[in-house]
Design an enzyme around this catalytic site. Structure first.
Site, PDB file in Angstrom:
ATOM      1  N   TYR A 127      -4.357   1.634  15.163  1.00 40.03           N
ATOM      2  CA  TYR A 127      -3.134   2.033  16.947  1.00 40.03           C
ATOM      3  C   TYR A 127      -3.853   2.733  17.905  1.00 40.03           C
ATOM      4  O   TYR A 127      -3.268   1.635  18.853  1.00 40.03           O
ATOM      5  CB  TYR A 127      -2.028   3.308  16.563  1.00 40.03           C
ATOM      6  CG  TYR A 127      -1.593   3.196  15.216  1.00 40.03           C
ATOM      7  CD1 TYR A 127      -0.068   2.128  14.592  1.00 40.03           C
ATOM      8  CD2 TYR A 127      -2.464   3.452  13.886  1.00 40.03           C
ATOM      9  CE1 TYR A 127       0.788   1.998  13.641  1.00 40.03           C
ATOM     10  CE2 TYR A 127      -1.718   4.055  12.492  1.00 40.03           C
ATOM     11  CZ  TYR A 127       0.146   3.064  11.918  1.00 40.03           C
ATOM     12  OH  TYR A 127      -0.021   3.040  11.325  1.00 40.03           O
ATOM     13  N   HIS A 131      -3.090  11.218   0.553  1.00 41.91           N
ATOM     14  CA  HIS A 131      -2.646  11.191   2.024  1.00 41.91           C
ATOM     15  C   HIS A 131      -2.444  13.106   2.334  1.00 41.91           C
ATOM     16  O   HIS A 131      -0.886  12.963   2.525  1.00 41.91           O
ATOM     17  CB  HIS A 131      -1.623   9.933   1.599  1.00 41.91           C
ATOM     18  CG  HIS A 131      -1.123  10.103   3.208  1.00 41.91           C
ATOM     19  ND1 HIS A 131      -0.685   8.559   3.505  1.00 41.91           N
ATOM     20  CD2 HIS A 131      -1.467  10.755   4.554  1.00 41.91           C
ATOM     21  CE1 HIS A 131      -0.044   8.730   4.887  1.00 41.91           C
ATOM     22  NE2 HIS A 131      -0.954  10.256   5.053  1.00 41.91           N
ATOM     23  N   ARG A 168       1.111  -1.522  -0.205  1.00 40.67           N
ATOM     24  CA  ARG A 168       0.245   0.189  -0.378  1.00 40.67           C
ATOM     25  C   ARG A 168       0.580   1.475   0.419  1.00 40.67           C
ATOM     26  O   ARG A 168       1.669   1.384   0.812  1.00 40.67           O
ATOM     27  CB  ARG A 168      -0.906   0.160   0.623  1.00 40.67           C
ATOM     28  CG  ARG A 168      -1.790   1.295   1.576  1.00 40.67           C
ATOM     29  CD  ARG A 168      -2.925   0.868   2.818  1.00 40.67           C
ATOM     30  NE  ARG A 168      -3.683   2.398   2.887  1.00 40.67           N
ATOM     31  CZ  ARG A 168      -2.961   3.284   3.753  1.00 40.67           C
ATOM     32  NH1 ARG A 168      -2.228   2.998   4.609  1.00 40.67           N
ATOM     33  NH2 ARG A 168      -3.859   4.456   3.957  1.00 40.67           N
ATOM     34  N   GLU A 223      -7.051   9.442   5.679  1.00 40.12           N
ATOM     35  CA  GLU A 223      -7.569   9.544   6.569  1.00 40.12           C
ATOM     36  C   GLU A 223      -7.601  10.414   7.127  1.00 40.12           C
ATOM     37  O   GLU A 223      -7.448  11.784   7.648  1.00 40.12           O
ATOM     38  CB  GLU A 223      -6.456   9.259   7.681  1.00 40.12           C
ATOM     39  CG  GLU A 223      -5.984   8.405   8.783  1.00 40.12           C
ATOM     40  CD  GLU A 223      -5.025   7.948   9.604  1.00 40.12           C
ATOM     41  OE1 GLU A 223      -4.482   7.443  10.692  1.00 40.12           O
ATOM     42  OE2 GLU A 223      -3.562   9.227   9.790  1.00 40.12           O
ATOM     43  N   GLU A 240      -3.599   0.537   8.335  1.00 43.63           N
ATOM     44  CA  GLU A 240      -2.330   0.169   8.877  1.00 43.63           C
ATOM     45  C   GLU A 240      -2.405   0.157  10.233  1.00 43.63           C
ATOM     46  O   GLU A 240      -3.770   0.013  11.079  1.00 43.63           O
ATOM     47  CB  GLU A 240      -2.796   1.190   8.849  1.00 43.63           C
ATOM     48  CG  GLU A 240      -1.739   2.739   8.286  1.00 43.63           C
ATOM     49  CD  GLU A 240      -1.538   4.470   8.061  1.00 43.63           C
ATOM     50  OE1 GLU A 240      -1.434   4.722   8.807  1.00 43.63           O
ATOM     51  OE2 GLU A 240      -1.449   4.828   7.423  1.00 43.63           O
ATOM     52  N   ASN A 281      -7.409   1.993   9.916  1.00 40.98           N
ATOM     53  CA  ASN A 281      -6.340   2.659  10.368  1.00 40.98           C
ATOM     54  C   ASN A 281      -6.374   2.384  12.227  1.00 40.98           C
ATOM     55  O   ASN A 281      -6.805   3.182  12.172  1.00 40.98           O
ATOM     56  CB  ASN A 281      -5.252   3.936  10.286  1.00 40.98           C
ATOM     57  CG  ASN A 281      -5.043   3.747   8.594  1.00 40.98           C
ATOM     58  OD1 ASN A 281      -5.061   3.259   8.209  1.00 40.98           O
ATOM     59  ND2 ASN A 281      -4.624   4.687   8.068  1.00 40.98           N
TER      60      ASN A 281
END
Length: 399
Positions: A220, A56, A11, A102, A290, A218
């Site tokens: 985290y 992005h 990606r 995002e 991600e 994504n």
């Protein structure tokens, strides 16, 4: 390096200004096009599928100067122009497109807190030369949502049948998704923001509905949250607009194990997040675009310390375990990307936050596989044996 591990997809994002330095007001930069053609062809030559993000964060400076970029509806036409150019130039080989990475986080950083370009904000949320934190994030987001929908509409009408690809969006989670499925913002946003939230026309609402082939996630960090509408909270500036309080502790106990980058490891959150999306948006295909673990390095950190990254291997393994639980419960997960292949320049953290499966010596540029790269390669080989008898497991990839 990807081929040596056994990865089947990579990606990456395109740079808008690398291909169209002046947006639709100038010529195509053929050197930029050749760069991406070489990358795509090189990947395919190793049996690695490109998974391409169109935007992005970066945009041509020309568009900022002409009309204020994402604060003007004119940006929608520029984004559509860029996206269609990408479909034409690369779509014969790219089968997975992501419109934005995002965008909900980008508008917060760029137009609410002002930490990212164009650095717009207002007090008490930040000190910037210009901006309005109460309105501009929602104007920018509104234009992004409509730009996404229009790009998807063009792809589906003119390219999807002959190119055989799919197109989605990658988020740091909710707010953008309801409009793309239901044609309207969540009711909570209407109640809290009132007239500061832009409105869709009836025609736009019809255009928006189900303009998405898959959701990229994504993931985290995980927090406890508290509803502050009916109770007193100590609100930080990022969450006060939504009237929720975030905390990494409850009753004095941390939510998980602390990482070197001061985030917390909460593997069960992966299952909860995926199942929430599965249930709210009704079996939409998902990609974990991600998920990764940062080491922190400085001039005194040795290469040996950075290569022996057992914490990263454990992190990836634990999050994949809970992802597999969600898959067994019926979630349509098509792939999982580790962030990242190599150590990178991590925005405001620079080179200090190291996410790579491969360590990079930024003086010599030597790349060295970490223990996590070797672990992940063995994991994939074991997964491939399982895949012969099961189609439930996700593909394994990197960003």
């Amino acid at each position: 390096m990807m081929h040596s591990i056994g990865l089947d997809s990579y990606r990456f994002s395109l740079s808008w200004s690398r291909i169209l330095p002046k947006g639709r007001f100038g010529d195509v930069n053929l050197a930029g096009v050749q760069f991406y053609n070489s990358l795509i062809n090189g990947l395919l030559g190793k049996g690695i599928q490109p998974f391409v993000t169109i935007n992005h964060y970066d945009i041509p400076q020309e568009l900022q100067e002409r009309y204020g970029s994402w604060l003007s509806p004119e940006i929608q036409e520029d984004f559509i122009y860029f996206a269609e150019l990408c479909f034409k130039m690369f779509g014969d080989r790219v089968k997975h497109w992501v419109t934005f990475n995002e965008p909900n986080l980008m508008v917060k950083l760029a137009y609410f807190a002002g930490g990212f370009p164009p650095s717009h904000c207002s007090e008490p949320y930040g000190k910037c030369d210009s901006g309005n934190s109460s309105t501009e994030p929602y104007i920018a987001a509104h234009n992004m949502i409509l730009a996404h929908a229009k790009a998807v509409n063009i792809y589906r009408k003119n390219y999807k049948a002959k190119q055989g690809g799919s197109i989605g969006i990658t988020l740091h989670m909710r707010w953008f998704l309801d409009p793309l499925f239901f044609g309207e913002y969540p009711q909570q946003m209407h109640k809290i923001l009132g007239p500061n939230l832009p409105k869709f026309t009836e025609g736009e609402k019809q255009l928006l509905k189900k303009q998405i082939d898959f959701i990229g996630v994504n993931h985290y960090e995980t927090y406890y949250v508290k509803d502050c509408i009916y109770s007193q909270c100590d609100l930080d500036l990022y969450t006060c607009v939504a009237l929720v309080s975030e905390s990494s502790e409850r009753n004095g106990m941390p939510i998980g194990k602390l990482t070197p980058a001061n985030s917390y490891v909460v593997p069960s959150s992966m299952e909860k997040l995926v199942m929430y999306l599965e249930q709210r948006y009704k079996s939409i295909p998902l990609y974990i675009t991600e998920n990764g673990y940062a080491q922190i390095g400085n001039s005194s950190t040795t290469t040996e310390e950075l290569i022996n990254d057992n914490g990263r291997s454990g992190y990836i393994g634990d999050y994949l375990t809970y992802l597999s639980f969600a898959i067994r419960k019926g979630a349509d997960v098509r792939g999982y990307f580790v962030w990242s292949l190599m150590d990178t320049f991590e925005w405001n953290s620079g080179y200090t936050a190291k996410y790579g499966l491969f360590h990079v010596d930024f003086k010599s540029l030597k790349r060295t596989p970490r223990l996590s790269a070797k672990w992940y390669s063995k994991f994939i080989k074991g997964y491939e044996q399982i895949e012969m008898v099961s189609e439930e497991s996700p593909k394994h990839m990197v960003s």
